[in-house]
Design a protein around this motif. Structure first.
Motif, PDB file in Angstrom:
ATOM      1  N   LEU A 199       0.840  -1.197   0.000  1.00  0.00           N
ATOM      2  CA  LEU A 199       0.000   0.000   0.000  1.00  0.00           C
ATOM      3  C   LEU A 199       0.877   1.251   0.000  1.00  0.00           C
ATOM      4  N   PRO A 200       0.349   2.380  -0.467  1.00  0.00           N
ATOM      5  CA  PRO A 200       1.095   3.639  -0.352  1.00  0.00           C
ATOM      6  C   PRO A 200       1.098   4.134   1.090  1.00  0.00           C
ATOM      7  N   LEU A 201       2.188   4.775   1.488  1.00  0.00           N
ATOM      8  CA  LEU A 201       2.284   5.306   2.838  1.00  0.00           C
ATOM      9  C   LEU A 201       1.458   6.576   3.015  1.00  0.00           C
ATOM     10  N   ALA A 202       1.111   7.227   1.912  1.00  0.00           N
ATOM     11  CA  ALA A 202       0.342   8.469   1.996  1.00  0.00           C
ATOM     12  C   ALA A 202      -0.328   8.717   0.657  1.00  0.00           C
ATOM     13  N   ILE A 203      -1.339   9.580   0.677  1.00  0.00           N
ATOM     14  CA  ILE A 203      -1.999  10.062  -0.532  1.00  0.00           C
ATOM     15  C   ILE A 203      -1.863  11.575  -0.516  1.00  0.00           C
ATOM     16  N   HIS A 204      -1.282  12.136  -1.576  1.00  0.00           N
ATOM     17  CA  HIS A 204      -0.978  13.560  -1.608  1.00  0.00           C
ATOM     18  C   HIS A 204      -1.948  14.295  -2.532  1.00  0.00           C
TER      19      HIS A 204
END
Length: 351
Positions: free
Chosen positions: A328-333
Motif C-alpha cells: 500500500l502507499p504510505l500516503a496520498i498527496h
C-alpha cells in the motif's frame, strides 16, 4: 516548491507530517547482504542514538538519515525496543524520512496542460479540449478541474466566463496511457472571438506516495487467539489485521487500512485501492493468492477487506512462519497544479 513550465506552472505543495508514536513492528524483507540499510547495521546505529556521547548520538542520527526513506521499514524493526533518548531521536528521524518520501513522490514529476482542440457549442458557446499529461511519475489517481478556478480572456482583455462556473470537471485516469482530456465550456462574447489571449486555472491532482509492504507474522494465531487486532503504522497509513481464522481448509483474513485524513482519492467510485490484493508468503518465499477477496466497508479514509485463502492442515504446524502482506502507499498527496496557456485559436464558426 514551485516549478515553471511552458504550459503548466508546477507543483505548489504544503504538506505537514504529524508526529507519530513508535507503533508496532513493520516486517519487511531484509536488504541484501552488504547493503548499508541491512538490519545489523541499523541496530548498531539505533543503539548509538542512546550513547553517552552527544557526538556519537549525532553521528548515528546523520548516518540513519543518509539511508533515505527506503530504510523506514527496517528502521521500525531495528528500533522497536528503543527507549529514552534513542526513542526520542527515532521519532524525529522517522518524520524526516517520511517528509523525504513525500518529496520523492513528486520530485522530477511534470504535469502539463495543453489545448488540443476547440469546437462551437450552441449559439454562443465554445468547448475547449484541455489535455492533461504526466511524465516521469506514476499516474495520478484523480485529476479534477474546478471551473471556478478557470479564467479565459481575449487578446483585448475580453472575458469568456465558464458556462457552469460551479462545475468540477473530472475524467477517468486511463490505465494504458499517460494523459487524459477535460472539456471546458466557455461563453463567447458578442461578437465572438477568434482567439484566446490567455487560458489559466488550477488542477487538483491526487497521487500516491512511496509504497511499502505491510506485513504480519503468526498468521492463524495472533488475532484469532487473542481476539485483539494487530496494527502497523507508517507514514499516514495505519494497517490493521482485524481477524485471521482457520476454518477447515480455508483461512479467512480481515484487514483494514485507514489514512490520517479523508481524501477524494478514496471515494467510492475510485477502485484503485480495492484492487490491492492480500497475499500469504511462506518461509521459502512461495506466495499464495486469495481465492476470493471482498471489500466489506469503504470510507474517504480507507477500507476493510476480507480474503479467503487455501489453508491445508499442514499449514497449521508452520503458521508462525507464514506472513500476510499487503502492499500500500504510505500516503496520498493532494496537490494543486497551476497552468497558463496563451494564444489559443477558436473555431471560426463559433457563435
Amino acid at each position: 516548491m514551485a516549478r515553471n513550465l511552458p504550459t503548466a506552472v508546477g507543483w505548489l505543495v504544503a504538506i505537514a507530517v504529524a508526529a507519530l508514536p513508535p507503533g508496532p513492528v513493520l516486517r519487511a524483507e531484509s536488504p541484501a547482504a552488504g547493503d548499508p540499510g541491512e538490519p545489523p547495521r541499523l541496530q548498531r546505529l539505533v543503539g548509538a542514538l542512546g550513547a553517552g556521547s552527544l557526538e556519537a548520538r549525532d553521528a548515528a542520527e546523520r548516518s540513519i538519515l543518509e539511508l533515505g526513506p527506503s530504510a523506514l521499514p527496517a528502521l521500525l524493526e531495528a528500533g522497536a525496543d528503543a527507549t529514552g533518548e534513542a526513542a526520542f531521536r527515532l521519532r524525529g528521524i522517522r518524520r524526516a524520512l517520511e517528509q523525504q518520501a513525500v518529496a520523492a513522490a513528486i520530485d522530477g514529476s511534470t504535469i502539463t496542460a495543453t489545448v488540443t482542440g476547440s469546437e462551437p457549442v450552441g449559439r454562443n458557446g465554445v468547448r475547449i479540449v484541455l489535455r492533461v499529461a504526466w511524465e516521469n511519475a506514476a499516474a495520478p489517481i484523480v485529476v479534477k478541474l474546478p471551473m471556478q478556478s478557470v479564467v479565459a480572456e481575449g487578446p483585448g482583455g475580453e472575458v469568456l466566463p465558464p458556462a457552469q462556473k460551479g462545475a468540477v470537471l473530472e475524467a477517468a485516469v486511463p490505465a494504458n496511457r499517460r494523459w487524459l482530456e477535460l472539456p471546458l465550456s466557455l461563453v463567447q462574447p458578442d461578437p465572438p472571438l477568434r482567439r484566446l489571449g490567455l487560458l489559466r486555472g488550477t488542477l487538483t491532482v491526487w497521487i500516491t506516495g512511496m509504497e511499502q509492504e505491510f506485513a504480519f507474522t503468526d498468521i492463524g494465531r495472533g488475532a484469532a487467539a487473542t481476539g485483539e487486532p494487530r496494527a502497523v503504522r507508517l507514514g499516514s497509513a495505519r494497517v490493521t489485521l482485524d481477524e485471521a481464522v482457520p476454518r477447515r481448509d480455508r483461512l479467512l483474513v480481515t484487514a483494514s487500512v485507514a489514512y490520517d485524513a479523508p481524501s477524494e482519492a478514496l471515494a467510492s467510485h475510485h477502485p484503485w485501492l480495492t484492487e490491492r490484493p492480500l497475499e500469504l508468503v511462506a518461509p521459502d518465499g512461495t506466495v499464495t493468492a486469495a481465492v476470493a477477496q471482498t471489500v466489506r466497508r469503504r470510507s474517504e479514509r480507507g477500507l476493510t477487506t476480507t480474503a479467503e485463502f487455501p489453508w491445508p492442515p499442514a499449514a497449521a504446524r508452520s503458521q508462525r512462519d507464514i506472513r500476510l502482506r499487503w502492499k500500500l502507499p504510505l500516503a496520498i498527496h493532494e496537490l494543486p497544479v497551476d497552468f497558463a496557456i496563451r494564444d489559443i485559436s477558436l473555431p471560426e464558426d463559433a457563435r
